[in-house]
Write a protein that holds these residues in place. Structure first.
Motif, PDB file in Angstrom:
ATOM      1  N   PHE A 117       0.825  -1.207   0.000  1.00  0.00           N
ATOM      2  CA  PHE A 117       0.000   0.000   0.000  1.00  0.00           C
ATOM      3  C   PHE A 117       0.857   1.255   0.000  1.00  0.00           C
ATOM      4  O   PHE A 117       0.483   2.281  -0.565  1.00  0.00           O
ATOM      5  CB  PHE A 117      -0.936   0.008   1.211  1.00  0.00           C
TER       6      PHE A 117
ATOM      7  N   ARG B 109      -4.124   5.411   4.452  1.00  0.00           N
ATOM      8  CA  ARG B 109      -4.306   5.563   3.007  1.00  0.00           C
ATOM      9  C   ARG B 109      -3.952   6.968   2.559  1.00  0.00           C
ATOM     10  O   ARG B 109      -3.257   7.160   1.554  1.00  0.00           O
ATOM     11  CB  ARG B 109      -5.770   5.256   2.640  1.00  0.00           C
TER      12      ARG B 109
ATOM     13  N   TYR C 133      -7.297   3.042   8.914  1.00  0.00           N
ATOM     14  CA  TYR C 133      -6.972   2.686   7.528  1.00  0.00           C
ATOM     15  C   TYR C 133      -7.074   3.918   6.652  1.00  0.00           C
ATOM     16  O   TYR C 133      -6.244   4.143   5.762  1.00  0.00           O
ATOM     17  CB  TYR C 133      -7.925   1.589   7.038  1.00  0.00           C
ATOM     18  N   TYR C 134      -8.094   4.737   6.900  1.00  0.00           N
ATOM     19  CA  TYR C 134      -8.284   5.970   6.131  1.00  0.00           C
ATOM     20  C   TYR C 134      -7.094   6.912   6.330  1.00  0.00           C
ATOM     21  O   TYR C 134      -6.596   7.527   5.385  1.00  0.00           O
ATOM     22  CB  TYR C 134      -9.587   6.633   6.581  1.00  0.00           C
TER      23      TYR C 134
END
Length: 443
Positions: free
Chosen positions: A61, A395, A391-392
């Motif tokens: 990621f 990201r 997670y946001y």
């Protein structure tokens, strides 16, 4: 970038764009084998491949958006980019460009030159991954006899045949729950205090084993190995009612213990018996007194706050324990004839089970309290935000706009603090300050 990052990751992985990460994972494993020669024979080739795959998953990621930028340049060079955004309509061209991108020998160097923070972050992730794996393997080798006796009836563990690393949430410097397959069987490694897992196993074994299932726990200091729980399909339709009755018993047990956040993702339908698969909020640190003037607080302290009530599959649009506004996780519902079965028609059965479970908790209250006292030092989790939010954060901090400099990272963090400030500005200022620290963002 309009295309789903997860889909882009899948394309990059399939086309070999992240092979340099797999190679880096092999280097980490080689370091471990040089330090611990016993690992050479303890891990099968399949497990070694899984290890490298785990390192790739843990880092991919970090590289997704920057790799997508390089891919856009290739598409533009060939005149194949229809717009500034990558969309599903560009999929064939994206796949061809990804194959071309994978052939570029210095692709990682090109990306890191443009986004220098990636170098620092991957080094940190690499060091944490090494430390996590080292600790896991040392603990596994030390405890394999105990694991063999409790989880597999004495069947010896000779080799690790598979290891799933990098797919779960990372906490506390990259620590993560890891699935381990061996020639004796499969189990999970939990790299955190597991006193609650042991308590859950003990209380179910003592008073609820006829209704509920619990994982077996081999506890160490600050970690544990636990047995694998699998979802099992029912073969008799009459057992559907039995399951929802047992689900009611479980909900009453949760209520009696003050459990929180025991939502459907944390429960699995193991045949006729529900099982708890994540017990970090099995006990709650919240105060038990209900404030009469605060209805929301009172509801959260009632059975609603448990989050375990069965829900209907087909009724959406209501925010309650029985109706979810998003596609539900179905592992908590019983399987029959290949389909998940909801609670329609079994409501009274569920409530009967709740009454039974509540009466058991009352009956055994004097025995439960001293049992709780033996777990006073167990670590309990107080949920502040859903893990989806973290997670946001991750990201957004891995977007190319945030990876070019420390200043850009601070700008991104300043925007990400808004949900904290709106909800908990006075009460949880420490959380806001924590999230501002760059070193806490990438594990």
């Amino acid at each position: 970038m309009a295309m789903d990052p997860i889909l882009l990751q899948k394309i990059f992985k399939e086309r070999g764009c992240f092979n340099f990460l797999k190679k880096a994972g092999a280097e980490v494993l080689q370091q471990l084998k040089e330090k611990y020669p016993a690992l050479k024979d303890f891990l099968t080739d399949s497990a070694k491949a899984d290890f490298c795959e785990g390192y790739e998953k843990r880092n991919q990621f970090l590289y997704t958006h920057s790799t997508a930028t390089e891919l856009q340049e290739i598409l533009a060079e060939h005149g194949l980019l229809k717009s500034t955004l990558l969309t599903g309509t560009d999929l064939p061209a994206i796949e061809r460009a990804a194959s071309e991108l994978a052939e570029i020998p210095d692709i990682k160097e090109r990306i890191c030159q443009k986004y220098p923070l990636i170098v620092e972050y991957e080094e940190r992730i690499r060091n944490n991954f090494y430390s996590m794996a080292e600790q896991l393997f040392c603990r596994l080798i030390a405890d394999k006899e105990r694991i063999s006796q409790k989880l597999f009836d004495g069947r010896p563990i000779i080799q690790v045949t598979g290891i799933s690393m990098g797919a779960g949430d990372a906490h506390r410097h990259g620590q993560m729950v890891t699935k381990i397959s061996t020639d004796a069987g499969t189990f999970y490694y939990k790299p955190h205090d597991c006193g609650l897992d042991a308590f859950c196993e003990e209380i179910i074994e003592k008073w609820f084993s006829d209704c509920l299932t619990a994982a077996k726990v081999v506890e160490g200091e600050g970690y544990a190995f636990v047995s694998e729980l699998l979802r099992q399909e029912l073969t008799d339709k009459n057992d559907i009612g039995t399951y929802f009755y047992n689900f009611g018993v479980m909900a009453a047990m949760f209520h009696g213990l003050g459990s929180r956040d025991m939502h459907q993702e944390n429960v699995m339908a193991c045949g006729k018996k529900p099982a708890v698969v994540d017990v970090e909020t099995f006990l709650s640190a919240q105060k038990s007194l209900i404030e009469p003037e605060n209805l929301t607080y009172a509801l959260n302290c009632s059975v609603v706050g448990i989050g375990s009530f069965p829900f209907r599959i087909h009724k959406m649009g209501f925010l309650s324990a029985f109706h979810l506004t998003q596609q539900p996780v179905l592992n908590s519902l019983p399987l029959f004839d290949g389909k998940a079965v909801d609670i329609d028609g079994y409501e009274q059965t569920f409530l009967q089970g709740f009454r039974e479970g509540y009466e058991r908790m009352i009956k055994h209250r004097d025995e439960v309290e001293p049992l709780l006292a033996t777990h006073l030092n167990s670590v309990v989790r107080n949920v502040r935000l859903n893990t989806t939010y973290y997670y946001y954060i991750y990201r957004n901090l891995c977007m190319t706009t945030a990876l070019s400099s420390v200043e850009k990272q601070h700008e991104a963090l300043n925007q990400l603090r808004i949900p904290f400030a709106q909800n908990w500005e006075d009460k949880y200022e420490t959380i806001i300050n924590y999230e501002k620290e760059i070193n806490s963002q990438v594990h």
